[in-house]
Design a protein around this motif. Sequence first.
Motif, PDB file in Angstrom:
ATOM      1  N   PRO A  52       0.987  -1.160  -0.062  1.00  0.00           N
ATOM      2  CA  PRO A  52       0.127  -0.038  -0.117  1.00  0.00           C
ATOM      3  C   PRO A  52       0.826   1.268   0.107  1.00  0.00           C
ATOM      4  O   PRO A  52       0.559   2.246  -0.741  1.00  0.00           O
ATOM      5  N   ILE A  53       1.756   1.067   0.754  1.00  0.00           N
ATOM      6  CA  ILE A  53       2.672   2.647   0.757  1.00  0.00           C
ATOM      7  C   ILE A  53       3.425   2.618  -0.534  1.00  0.00           C
ATOM      8  O   ILE A  53       3.336   4.019  -0.962  1.00  0.00           O
ATOM      9  N   SER A  54       3.992   1.758  -1.288  1.00  0.00           N
ATOM     10  CA  SER A  54       4.599   2.019  -2.588  1.00  0.00           C
ATOM     11  C   SER A  54       3.410   2.593  -3.449  1.00  0.00           C
ATOM     12  O   SER A  54       3.909   3.419  -4.311  1.00  0.00           O
ATOM     13  N   GLN A  55       2.186   1.940  -3.562  1.00  0.00           N
ATOM     14  CA  GLN A  55       1.256   2.296  -4.457  1.00  0.00           C
ATOM     15  C   GLN A  55       0.790   3.509  -4.279  1.00  0.00           C
ATOM     16  O   GLN A  55       0.454   4.403  -5.210  1.00  0.00           O
ATOM     17  N   ILE A  56       0.591   3.915  -2.943  1.00  0.00           N
ATOM     18  CA  ILE A  56       0.198   5.235  -2.625  1.00  0.00           C
ATOM     19  C   ILE A  56       1.143   6.419  -3.229  1.00  0.00           C
ATOM     20  O   ILE A  56       0.802   7.451  -3.759  1.00  0.00           O
ATOM     21  N   VAL A  57       2.322   6.213  -2.934  1.00  0.00           N
ATOM     22  CA  VAL A  57       3.262   7.165  -3.099  1.00  0.00           C
ATOM     23  C   VAL A  57       3.354   7.165  -4.677  1.00  0.00           C
ATOM     24  O   VAL A  57       3.515   8.328  -5.076  1.00  0.00           O
ATOM     25  N   GLY A  58       3.449   6.255  -5.237  1.00  0.00           N
ATOM     26  CA  GLY A  58       3.350   6.052  -6.670  1.00  0.00           C
ATOM     27  C   GLY A  58       2.072   6.970  -7.112  1.00  0.00           C
ATOM     28  O   GLY A  58       2.352   7.947  -8.353  1.00  0.00           O
ATOM     29  N   ASP A 115      -1.295   9.064 -11.464  1.00  0.00           N
ATOM     30  CA  ASP A 115      -1.633   7.900 -12.160  1.00  0.00           C
ATOM     31  C   ASP A 115      -2.757   7.283 -11.176  1.00  0.00           C
ATOM     32  O   ASP A 115      -2.413   6.532 -10.705  1.00  0.00           O
ATOM     33  N   PRO A 116      -3.900   7.166 -11.776  1.00  0.00           N
ATOM     34  CA  PRO A 116      -4.952   6.438 -10.858  1.00  0.00           C
ATOM     35  C   PRO A 116      -4.766   4.849 -11.058  1.00  0.00           C
ATOM     36  O   PRO A 116      -5.048   4.173 -10.134  1.00  0.00           O
ATOM     37  N   THR A 117      -4.088   4.467 -12.132  1.00  0.00           N
ATOM     38  CA  THR A 117      -3.640   2.899 -12.099  1.00  0.00           C
ATOM     39  C   THR A 117      -2.901   2.484 -10.857  1.00  0.00           C
ATOM     40  O   THR A 117      -2.790   1.145 -10.860  1.00  0.00           O
ATOM     41  N   TYR A 118      -2.383   3.340 -10.229  1.00  0.00           N
ATOM     42  CA  TYR A 118      -1.805   2.723  -8.848  1.00  0.00           C
ATOM     43  C   TYR A 118      -2.598   2.332  -7.873  1.00  0.00           C
ATOM     44  O   TYR A 118      -2.019   1.757  -6.898  1.00  0.00           O
ATOM     45  N   ILE A 119      -3.662   2.873  -7.933  1.00  0.00           N
ATOM     46  CA  ILE A 119      -4.740   2.559  -6.937  1.00  0.00           C
ATOM     47  C   ILE A 119      -5.728   1.622  -7.580  1.00  0.00           C
ATOM     48  O   ILE A 119      -6.513   1.480  -8.699  1.00  0.00           O
ATOM     49  N   ALA A 154     -11.917   2.169  -4.223  1.00  0.00           N
ATOM     50  CA  ALA A 154     -10.487   2.607  -3.893  1.00  0.00           C
ATOM     51  C   ALA A 154     -10.295   3.816  -4.511  1.00  0.00           C
ATOM     52  O   ALA A 154      -9.895   4.841  -4.374  1.00  0.00           O
ATOM     53  N   ARG A 155     -10.038   3.375  -5.939  1.00  0.00           N
ATOM     54  CA  ARG A 155      -9.468   4.341  -7.050  1.00  0.00           C
ATOM     55  C   ARG A 155     -10.539   5.672  -7.151  1.00  0.00           C
ATOM     56  O   ARG A 155      -9.917   6.764  -7.071  1.00  0.00           O
ATOM     57  N   SER A 156     -11.705   5.271  -7.133  1.00  0.00           N
ATOM     58  CA  SER A 156     -12.579   6.530  -7.398  1.00  0.00           C
ATOM     59  C   SER A 156     -12.703   7.420  -5.962  1.00  0.00           C
ATOM     60  O   SER A 156     -12.665   8.605  -6.215  1.00  0.00           O
ATOM     61  N   LEU A 157     -12.654   6.726  -4.834  1.00  0.00           N
ATOM     62  CA  LEU A 157     -12.490   7.452  -3.330  1.00  0.00           C
ATOM     63  C   LEU A 157     -11.239   8.402  -3.489  1.00  0.00           C
ATOM     64  O   LEU A 157     -11.470   9.678  -3.312  1.00  0.00           O
ATOM     65  N   ILE A 158     -10.026   7.950  -3.881  1.00  0.00           N
ATOM     66  CA  ILE A 158      -8.864   8.593  -3.736  1.00  0.00           C
ATOM     67  C   ILE A 158      -8.873   9.943  -4.831  1.00  0.00           C
ATOM     68  O   ILE A 158      -8.269  10.813  -4.723  1.00  0.00           O
ATOM     69  N   ARG A 159      -9.552   9.490  -5.969  1.00  0.00           N
ATOM     70  CA  ARG A 159      -9.416  10.608  -6.789  1.00  0.00           C
ATOM     71  C   ARG A 159     -10.369  11.928  -6.379  1.00  0.00           C
ATOM     72  O   ARG A 159     -10.392  12.881  -7.021  1.00  0.00           O
TER      73      ARG A 159
END
Length: 81
Positions: A36-42, A48-52, A58-63
């Motif tokens: 999770p840490i690496s993906q969130i940092v990316g 780039d939403p494809t990291y999530i 989750a992707r929709s929420l973080i965007r």
Amino acid sequence: MQDKTMTFSIGGNREEDIKKVMSTVYAALQEKGYNPISQIVGYILSEDPTYITTHNNARSLIRRIDRDELLQVLVKSYLQS
């Protein structure tokens, strides 16, 4: 020439919302077997939403979170720990 410093502030409720979203995103990434840490940092570095993952929305929420807001909450949380 004057040096003007801009201020940036997030309200308390918004900060809590961001923390909840990040916890959900973290859990979704973990459930899918990602680091999770690496993906969130990316995601933060590239936007780039494809990291999530799309798992648990989750992707929709973080965007929905502005990257500047997210970074402010992360830095504040880190420095208060």
